[in-house]
Write an enzyme that holds these catalytic residues in place. Structure first.
Site, PDB file in Angstrom:
ATOM      1  N   ARG A   1       0.711  -1.183  -0.003  1.00 37.19           N
ATOM      2  CA  ARG A   1       0.108  -0.200  -0.036  1.00 37.19           C
ATOM      3  C   ARG A   1       1.027   1.303   0.137  1.00 37.19           C
ATOM      4  O   ARG A   1       1.939   1.127   0.488  1.00 37.19           O
ATOM      5  CB  ARG A   1      -0.857  -0.042   1.302  1.00 37.19           C
ATOM      6  CG  ARG A   1      -1.936  -0.997   1.283  1.00 37.19           C
ATOM      7  CD  ARG A   1      -2.872  -0.523   2.410  1.00 37.19           C
ATOM      8  NE  ARG A   1      -2.423  -1.002   3.758  1.00 37.19           N
ATOM      9  CZ  ARG A   1      -2.604   0.039   4.934  1.00 37.19           C
ATOM     10  NH1 ARG A   1      -3.425   0.888   4.600  1.00 37.19           N
ATOM     11  NH2 ARG A   1      -2.136  -0.361   5.923  1.00 37.19           N
ATOM     12  N   GLY A   2       0.370   2.453  -0.417  1.00 39.73           N
ATOM     13  CA  GLY A   2       0.938   3.720  -0.255  1.00 39.73           C
ATOM     14  C   GLY A   2       2.284   3.628  -1.014  1.00 39.73           C
ATOM     15  O   GLY A   2       2.438   3.343  -1.887  1.00 39.73           O
ATOM     16  N   ILE A   3       3.129   4.384  -0.160  1.00 41.54           N
ATOM     17  CA  ILE A   3       4.551   4.581  -0.977  1.00 41.54           C
ATOM     18  C   ILE A   3       5.146   3.129  -1.274  1.00 41.54           C
ATOM     19  O   ILE A   3       5.833   3.283  -2.288  1.00 41.54           O
ATOM     20  CB  ILE A   3       5.378   5.573   0.126  1.00 41.54           C
ATOM     21  CG1 ILE A   3       4.935   6.909   0.096  1.00 41.54           C
ATOM     22  CG2 ILE A   3       6.919   5.564  -0.433  1.00 41.54           C
ATOM     23  CD1 ILE A   3       5.750   7.768   1.224  1.00 41.54           C
TER      24      ILE A   3
ATOM     25  N   ALA B   1       8.198  -0.013   5.769  1.00 37.26           N
ATOM     26  CA  ALA B   1       6.822  -0.125   6.857  1.00 37.26           C
ATOM     27  C   ALA B   1       7.219   0.837   7.901  1.00 37.26           C
ATOM     28  O   ALA B   1       7.943   1.016   8.728  1.00 37.26           O
ATOM     29  CB  ALA B   1       6.932  -1.350   7.218  1.00 37.26           C
TER      30      ALA B   1
ATOM     31  N   GLY C   1       2.779  16.765  17.761  1.00 44.26           N
ATOM     32  CA  GLY C   1       1.646  15.682  17.827  1.00 44.26           C
ATOM     33  C   GLY C   1       2.457  14.154  17.348  1.00 44.26           C
ATOM     34  O   GLY C   1       1.787  13.255  17.308  1.00 44.26           O
ATOM     35  N   GLN C   2       3.633  14.617  17.114  1.00 41.84           N
ATOM     36  CA  GLN C   2       4.482  13.143  16.741  1.00 41.84           C
ATOM     37  C   GLN C   2       5.794  12.996  17.471  1.00 41.84           C
ATOM     38  O   GLN C   2       6.722  12.792  16.887  1.00 41.84           O
ATOM     39  CB  GLN C   2       4.733  13.487  15.261  1.00 41.84           C
ATOM     40  CG  GLN C   2       3.604  13.227  14.407  1.00 41.84           C
ATOM     41  CD  GLN C   2       3.831  12.737  12.740  1.00 41.84           C
ATOM     42  OE1 GLN C   2       4.585  13.573  12.463  1.00 41.84           O
ATOM     43  NE2 GLN C   2       3.423  11.639  12.224  1.00 41.84           N
TER      44      GLN C   2
ATOM     45  N   TYR D   1       6.910   9.388  16.597  1.00 41.33           N
ATOM     46  CA  TYR D   1       7.079   9.324  15.105  1.00 41.33           C
ATOM     47  C   TYR D   1       8.662  10.029  14.727  1.00 41.33           C
ATOM     48  O   TYR D   1       9.335   9.499  14.046  1.00 41.33           O
ATOM     49  CB  TYR D   1       6.106   9.801  14.218  1.00 41.33           C
ATOM     50  CG  TYR D   1       5.960   9.506  12.724  1.00 41.33           C
ATOM     51  CD1 TYR D   1       5.607   8.414  12.260  1.00 41.33           C
ATOM     52  CD2 TYR D   1       6.564  10.607  12.088  1.00 41.33           C
ATOM     53  CE1 TYR D   1       5.662   8.004  10.825  1.00 41.33           C
ATOM     54  CE2 TYR D   1       6.463  10.313  10.642  1.00 41.33           C
ATOM     55  CZ  TYR D   1       5.977   8.924   9.992  1.00 41.33           C
ATOM     56  OH  TYR D   1       6.099   8.853   8.770  1.00 41.33           O
TER      57      TYR D   1
ATOM     58  N   TYR E   1       5.161  15.194   2.939  1.00 41.42           N
ATOM     59  CA  TYR E   1       3.668  15.037   3.090  1.00 41.42           C
ATOM     60  C   TYR E   1       3.080  14.324   1.545  1.00 41.42           C
ATOM     61  O   TYR E   1       3.167  15.172   0.627  1.00 41.42           O
ATOM     62  CB  TYR E   1       2.665  16.008   3.770  1.00 41.42           C
ATOM     63  CG  TYR E   1       2.939  16.205   5.060  1.00 41.42           C
ATOM     64  CD1 TYR E   1       4.100  17.017   5.625  1.00 41.42           C
ATOM     65  CD2 TYR E   1       1.841  15.798   6.091  1.00 41.42           C
ATOM     66  CE1 TYR E   1       4.126  16.904   7.084  1.00 41.42           C
ATOM     67  CE2 TYR E   1       1.995  16.042   7.452  1.00 41.42           C
ATOM     68  CZ  TYR E   1       3.370  16.501   7.848  1.00 41.42           C
ATOM     69  OH  TYR E   1       3.449  16.648   9.158  1.00 41.42           O
ATOM     70  N   ILE E   2       3.199  13.024   1.755  1.00 43.41           N
ATOM     71  CA  ILE E   2       2.720  12.322   0.219  1.00 43.41           C
ATOM     72  C   ILE E   2       1.208  12.022   0.432  1.00 43.41           C
ATOM     73  O   ILE E   2       0.903  11.667   1.344  1.00 43.41           O
ATOM     74  CB  ILE E   2       3.547  10.996   0.331  1.00 43.41           C
ATOM     75  CG1 ILE E   2       5.261  11.466   0.284  1.00 43.41           C
ATOM     76  CG2 ILE E   2       3.484  10.353  -1.159  1.00 43.41           C
ATOM     77  CD1 ILE E   2       5.802  12.536  -0.696  1.00 43.41           C
TER      78      ILE E   2
HETATM   79  N1  CAA Z   1       0.908  21.505  12.121  1.00 44.45           N
HETATM   80  C1  CAA Z   1       0.687  22.495  12.501  1.00 44.45           C
HETATM   81  N2  CAA Z   1      -0.069  22.738  13.760  1.00 44.45           N
HETATM   82  C2  CAA Z   1      -0.718  21.537  14.005  1.00 44.45           C
HETATM   83  C3  CAA Z   1      -0.465  20.363  13.497  1.00 44.45           C
HETATM   84  C4  CAA Z   1       0.460  20.527  12.306  1.00 44.45           C
HETATM   85  N3  CAA Z   1       0.583  19.178  11.606  1.00 44.45           N
HETATM   86  N4  CAA Z   1      -1.331  19.446  14.103  1.00 44.45           N
HETATM   87  C5  CAA Z   1      -2.073  20.108  14.924  1.00 44.45           C
HETATM   88  N5  CAA Z   1      -1.672  21.446  14.898  1.00 44.45           N
HETATM   89  C6  CAA Z   1      -2.511  22.496  15.782  1.00 44.45           C
HETATM   90  C7  CAA Z   1      -4.061  22.217  15.346  1.00 44.45           C
HETATM   91  O1  CAA Z   1      -4.314  23.088  14.209  1.00 44.45           O
HETATM   92  C8  CAA Z   1      -4.210  23.017  16.768  1.00 44.45           C
HETATM   93  O2  CAA Z   1      -4.058  24.597  16.459  1.00 44.45           O
HETATM   94  P1  CAA Z   1      -5.365  25.484  17.134  1.00 44.45           P
HETATM   95  O3  CAA Z   1      -5.321  24.989  18.804  1.00 44.45           O
HETATM   96  O4  CAA Z   1      -4.629  26.697  16.886  1.00 44.45           O
HETATM   97  O5  CAA Z   1      -6.489  25.126  16.131  1.00 44.45           O
HETATM   98  C9  CAA Z   1      -3.373  22.482  17.976  1.00 44.45           C
HETATM   99  O6  CAA Z   1      -2.164  22.004  17.064  1.00 44.45           O
HETATM  100  C10 CAA Z   1      -3.910  21.368  18.574  1.00 44.45           C
HETATM  101  O7  CAA Z   1      -4.497  20.263  17.591  1.00 44.45           O
HETATM  102  P2  CAA Z   1      -5.643  19.772  17.848  1.00 44.45           P
HETATM  103  O8  CAA Z   1      -7.074  20.676  18.326  1.00 44.45           O
HETATM  104  O9  CAA Z   1      -6.029  18.723  16.789  1.00 44.45           O
HETATM  105  O10 CAA Z   1      -5.361  18.578  19.172  1.00 44.45           O
HETATM  106  P3  CAA Z   1      -5.925  17.129  19.521  1.00 44.45           P
HETATM  107  O11 CAA Z   1      -5.125  17.050  20.980  1.00 44.45           O
HETATM  108  O12 CAA Z   1      -7.184  16.925  19.101  1.00 44.45           O
HETATM  109  O13 CAA Z   1      -4.836  16.488  18.198  1.00 44.45           O
HETATM  110  C11 CAA Z   1      -3.169  15.727  16.989  1.00 44.45           C
HETATM  111  C12 CAA Z   1      -3.578  16.637  18.229  1.00 44.45           C
HETATM  112  C13 CAA Z   1      -3.642  14.274  17.142  1.00 44.45           C
HETATM  113  C14 CAA Z   1      -1.714  15.971  16.966  1.00 44.45           C
HETATM  114  C15 CAA Z   1      -4.021  16.249  15.660  1.00 44.45           C
HETATM  115  O14 CAA Z   1      -4.033  17.879  15.627  1.00 44.45           O
HETATM  116  C16 CAA Z   1      -3.070  15.609  14.178  1.00 44.45           C
HETATM  117  O15 CAA Z   1      -3.375  14.500  13.815  1.00 44.45           O
HETATM  118  N6  CAA Z   1      -2.578  16.574  13.650  1.00 44.45           N
HETATM  119  C17 CAA Z   1      -1.691  16.130  12.657  1.00 44.45           C
HETATM  120  C18 CAA Z   1       0.054  15.665  13.108  1.00 44.45           C
HETATM  121  C19 CAA Z   1       0.520  15.320  11.854  1.00 44.45           C
HETATM  122  O16 CAA Z   1       1.039  16.512  10.886  1.00 44.45           O
HETATM  123  N7  CAA Z   1       1.063  14.167  11.459  1.00 44.45           N
HETATM  124  C20 CAA Z   1       1.314  13.805  10.334  1.00 44.45           C
HETATM  125  C21 CAA Z   1       1.104  12.699   9.755  1.00 44.45           C
HETATM  126  S1  CAA Z   1       1.295  11.979   8.225  1.00 44.45           S
HETATM  127  C22 CAA Z   1       2.995  11.481   8.388  1.00 44.45           C
HETATM  128  O17 CAA Z   1       3.493  11.044   9.478  1.00 44.45           O
HETATM  129  C23 CAA Z   1       3.896  11.095   7.274  1.00 44.45           C
HETATM  130  C24 CAA Z   1       4.988  11.749   7.170  1.00 44.45           C
HETATM  131  O18 CAA Z   1       6.012  10.992   7.355  1.00 44.45           O
HETATM  132  C25 CAA Z   1       5.053  13.260   6.797  1.00 44.45           C
END
Ligand code: CAA
Length: 241
Positions: A12-14, A83, A143-144, A147, A179-180
């Site tokens: 799946r995916g990448i 993975a 949030g990571q 990760y 971000y893909i």
């Molecule tokens: N960049 C900038 N700001 C972010 C952010 C991000 N990636 N993720 C969350 N925020 C901000 C939100 O906008 C929010 O700001 P405000 O209060 O001003 O609205 C604040 O952080 C708190 O976020 P939430 O209200 O969503 O808080 P939560 O506790 O409900 O959830 C979270 C937190 C689980 C981290 C959720 O926001 C989330 O899933 N964010 C995305 C995190 C992310 O970027 N993950 C990458 C996944 S893809 C990947 O990992 C592949 C790769 O290699 C690139």
């Protein structure tokens, strides 16, 4: 005889894009996957690439799974550690399960997969290892913490293993995708993706899995023997190192 490539998380995916691109280049490809039988069966039917199910966070499962791949497809020349999972949460809300799952799957898997194949690669004096890290291992991502730590760890691992094996024809490199356009990124809350992430990408869009696959094809070529220990950044200029 064509070289044998194994891609983890390759259905799946990448990972699927990488497996397909390597097959197109003439490699004999095998794809590992962890859980989604339906997606794996569909991938196998569409591509003809054999699939092997095991959990890369488990060392014994890797040893057993690799034995099966080597028996059915051949000794592994090219290993793509793709993975990975996310368990995103702000650190103050993160549980030990969130932490352990991501560290063992994304980082532990590099030990679990490389350790069983490295001796064969050293004996045959050829190997290509590509570790799919992430922009978030380079810059950190709210949030990571789990990760980002695992993905930064992959970069350190890559550099150390590259040095150890440079003299025996094995290259070890990392790719850091931004971000893909995959299910993993689609799982990010829509408002966060649109408000916080997309505006940070100067190219103005998500990357496509094929744009990572072409980097793998480049790094695993026989002619890429001088490229080792490197970190290839592929993120639409979101973070420039
Ligand atoms: N960049 C900038 N700001 C972010 C952010 C991000 N990636 N993720 C969350 N925020 C901000 C939100 O906008 C929010 O700001 P405000 O209060 O001003 O609205 C604040 O952080 C708190 O976020 P939430 O209200 O969503 O808080 P939560 O506790 O409900 O959830 C979270 C937190 C689980 C981290 C959720 O926001 C989330 O899933 N964010 C995305 C995190 C992310 O970027 N993950 C990458 C996944 S893809 C990947 O990992 C592949 C790769 O290699 C690139």
């Amino acid at each position: 005889m064509s070289r044998v490539a194994l891609v983890t998380g390759g259905t799946r995916g990448i990972g699927a894009a990488i497996a397909k691109a390597l097959k197109k280049e003439g490699y004999k490809v095998a794809a590992n996957y962890g859980g989604n039988d339906e997606a794996a069966a569909k991938f196998k039917a569409e591509t003809g690439i054999p699939v092997f199910k095991w959990d890369v966070s488990n060392y014994d499962a890797c040893v057993e799974g690799l034995k099966k791949v080597e028996a059915e497809v051949g000794p592994i020349d090219i290993l793509v550690n793709n993975a990975g999972i996310t368990r995103d949460a702000m650190f103050h809300k993160m549980t030990p399960d969130h932490w352990n799952a991501v560290i063992s799957t994304n980082l532990g898997s590099l030990f679990n997969m490389c350790r069983p194949v490295i001796e064969g690669m050293r004996a045959r004096k050829f190997g290509r290892i590509v570790n799919i890290s992430s922009i978030n291992g380079q810059k950190g991502q709210m949030g990571q913490t789990n990760y980002s730590a695992a993905k930064a760890g992959e970069i350190g691992f890559t550099k150390a293993l590259a040095q150890e094996n440079a003299k025996v024809g094995i290259t070890v490199n990392a790719i850091c995708p931004g971000y893909i356009n995959t299910e993993m990124v689609q799982a990010v809350p829509k408002d966060v993706l649109e408000k916080n992430i997309l505006p940070q990408i100067p190219v103005g869009r998500l990357g496509e899995p094929d744009e990572i696959a072409r980097c793998v094809v480049f790094l695993v070529a026989d002619g890429a023997g001088f490229i080792t220990g490197s970190t290839m950044t592929v993120n639409g200029a979101q973070y420039i190192v």
